[in-house]
Design a protein around this motif. Structure first.
Motif, short mmCIF file in Angstrom:
data_model
loop_
_atom_site.label_atom_id
_atom_site.label_comp_id
_atom_site.label_asym_id
_atom_site.label_seq_id
_atom_site.Cartn_x
_atom_site.Cartn_y
_atom_site.Cartn_z
N ASN A 50 0.88 -1.17 0.00
CA ASN A 50 0.00 0.00 0.00
C ASN A 50 0.91 1.21 0.00
O ASN A 50 1.31 1.71 1.04
CB ASN A 50 -0.92 -0.01 1.23
N SER A 51 1.29 1.65 -1.19
CA SER A 51 2.43 2.56 -1.28
C SER A 51 2.13 3.92 -1.89
O SER A 51 3.01 4.54 -2.46
CB SER A 51 3.54 1.87 -2.07
N THR A 52 0.89 4.39 -1.77
CA THR A 52 0.61 5.76 -2.19
C THR A 52 0.09 6.53 -0.99
O THR A 52 -0.56 5.96 -0.10
CB THR A 52 -0.44 5.81 -3.32
N PRO A 53 0.34 7.83 -0.94
CA PRO A 53 -0.20 8.62 0.17
C PRO A 53 -1.72 8.51 0.28
O PRO A 53 -2.26 8.41 1.39
CB PRO A 53 0.24 10.05 -0.17
N GLU A 54 -2.40 8.50 -0.84
CA GLU A 54 -3.86 8.40 -0.83
C GLU A 54 -4.32 7.06 -0.26
O GLU A 54 -5.26 6.99 0.52
CB GLU A 54 -4.43 8.59 -2.25
N GLY A 55 -3.66 5.98 -0.65
CA GLY A 55 -4.00 4.66 -0.13
C GLY A 55 -3.74 4.56 1.37
O GLY A 55 -4.53 3.96 2.11
N LEU A 56 -2.65 5.15 1.82
CA LEU A 56 -2.33 5.15 3.25
C LEU A 56 -3.34 5.99 4.03
O LEU A 56 -3.76 5.61 5.12
CB LEU A 56 -0.91 5.66 3.48
N ALA A 57 -3.77 7.11 3.46
CA ALA A 57 -4.78 7.95 4.11
C ALA A 57 -6.11 7.20 4.20
O ALA A 57 -6.79 7.25 5.23
CB ALA A 57 -4.95 9.26 3.35
N ASP A 58 -6.48 6.49 3.14
CA ASP A 58 -7.70 5.68 3.17
C ASP A 58 -7.61 4.63 4.27
O ASP A 58 -8.59 4.38 4.98
CB ASP A 58 -7.93 4.99 1.82
N TYR A 59 -6.45 4.02 4.41
CA TYR A 59 -6.24 3.02 5.46
C TYR A 59 -6.47 3.65 6.84
O TYR A 59 -7.16 3.06 7.69
CB TYR A 59 -4.83 2.44 5.35
N LEU A 60 -5.90 4.83 7.08
CA LEU A 60 -6.09 5.49 8.36
C LEU A 60 -7.56 5.82 8.62
O LEU A 60 -8.04 5.69 9.74
CB LEU A 60 -5.26 6.77 8.45
N CYS A 61 -8.27 6.23 7.57
CA CYS A 61 -9.69 6.53 7.71
C CYS A 61 -10.50 5.29 8.09
O CYS A 61 -11.51 5.40 8.79
CB CYS A 61 -10.24 7.15 6.43
N GLU A 62 -10.05 4.12 7.64
CA GLU A 62 -10.74 2.87 7.96
C GLU A 62 -10.57 2.49 9.43
O GLU A 62 -11.48 1.90 10.01
CB GLU A 62 -10.21 1.73 7.09
N ILE A 63 -9.42 2.79 10.02
CA ILE A 63 -9.17 2.32 11.38
C ILE A 63 -9.31 3.40 12.46
O ILE A 63 -9.40 3.08 13.63
CB ILE A 63 -7.79 1.63 11.50
N TYR A 64 -9.33 4.67 12.04
CA TYR A 64 -9.49 5.77 12.98
C TYR A 64 -10.65 6.65 12.53
O TYR A 64 -10.95 6.73 11.34
CB TYR A 64 -8.22 6.62 13.07
N GLU A 65 -11.24 7.34 13.46
CA GLU A 65 -12.30 8.27 13.12
C GLU A 65 -11.67 9.60 12.72
O GLU A 65 -11.45 10.48 13.55
CB GLU A 65 -13.24 8.46 14.31
N THR A 66 -11.34 9.71 11.46
CA THR A 66 -10.73 10.92 10.92
C THR A 66 -11.23 11.13 9.51
O THR A 66 -11.73 10.20 8.87
CB THR A 66 -9.18 10.84 10.96
N ASN A 67 -11.10 12.35 9.02
CA ASN A 67 -11.52 12.60 7.63
C ASN A 67 -10.33 12.46 6.70
O ASN A 67 -9.18 12.48 7.13
CB ASN A 67 -12.20 13.97 7.51
N LYS A 68 -10.62 12.34 5.43
CA LYS A 68 -9.58 12.07 4.43
C LYS A 68 -8.54 13.19 4.37
O LYS A 68 -7.34 12.92 4.26
CB LYS A 68 -10.24 11.86 3.07
N ASP A 69 -8.97 14.45 4.45
CA ASP A 69 -8.01 15.56 4.36
C ASP A 69 -7.01 15.54 5.51
O ASP A 69 -5.82 15.72 5.30
CB ASP A 69 -8.75 16.91 4.33
N THR A 70 -7.51 15.31 6.71
CA THR A 70 -6.63 15.24 7.88
C THR A 70 -5.68 14.06 7.77
O THR A 70 -4.47 14.20 8.02
CB THR A 70 -7.46 15.13 9.17
#
Length: 89
Positions: A50-70
């Protein structure tokens, strides 16, 4: 695409996560980097492809309550730090 520098290994020691340079079975302790749990999860995602910033941000959104921009801002900041240390390319 983001890749980890060859030879770097993520290790968990107790409740701490560390990145160390391990070559030929030896660990270079002169450059050890401490990570929190979230950074370790991002590192693992990069190692698993999972090697793109966007993919990593999506991953964080899945496991934490945060929005995509943050999440994307935090990922980009972490990647820039790792790049400045020569840990990723």
């Amino acid at each position: 695409m983001v890749k980890t520098k060859p030879g770097l290994k993520l290790r968990k020691i107790g409740s701490q996560y560390m990145i160390a340079d391990a070559c030929d079975g030896n660990v270079n302790m002169s450059s050890v980097y401490s990570l929190n749990q979230t950074a370790a999860q991002l590192w693992t995602q990069i190692e698993e492809g999972n090697s793109t910033p966007e993919g990593l941000a999506d991953y964080l959104c899945e496991i934490y309550e945060t929005n995509k921009d943050t999440a994307l801002h935090d990922v980009e900041r972490q990647l820039a730090e790792w790049k400045s240390y020569g840990l990723i390319c």
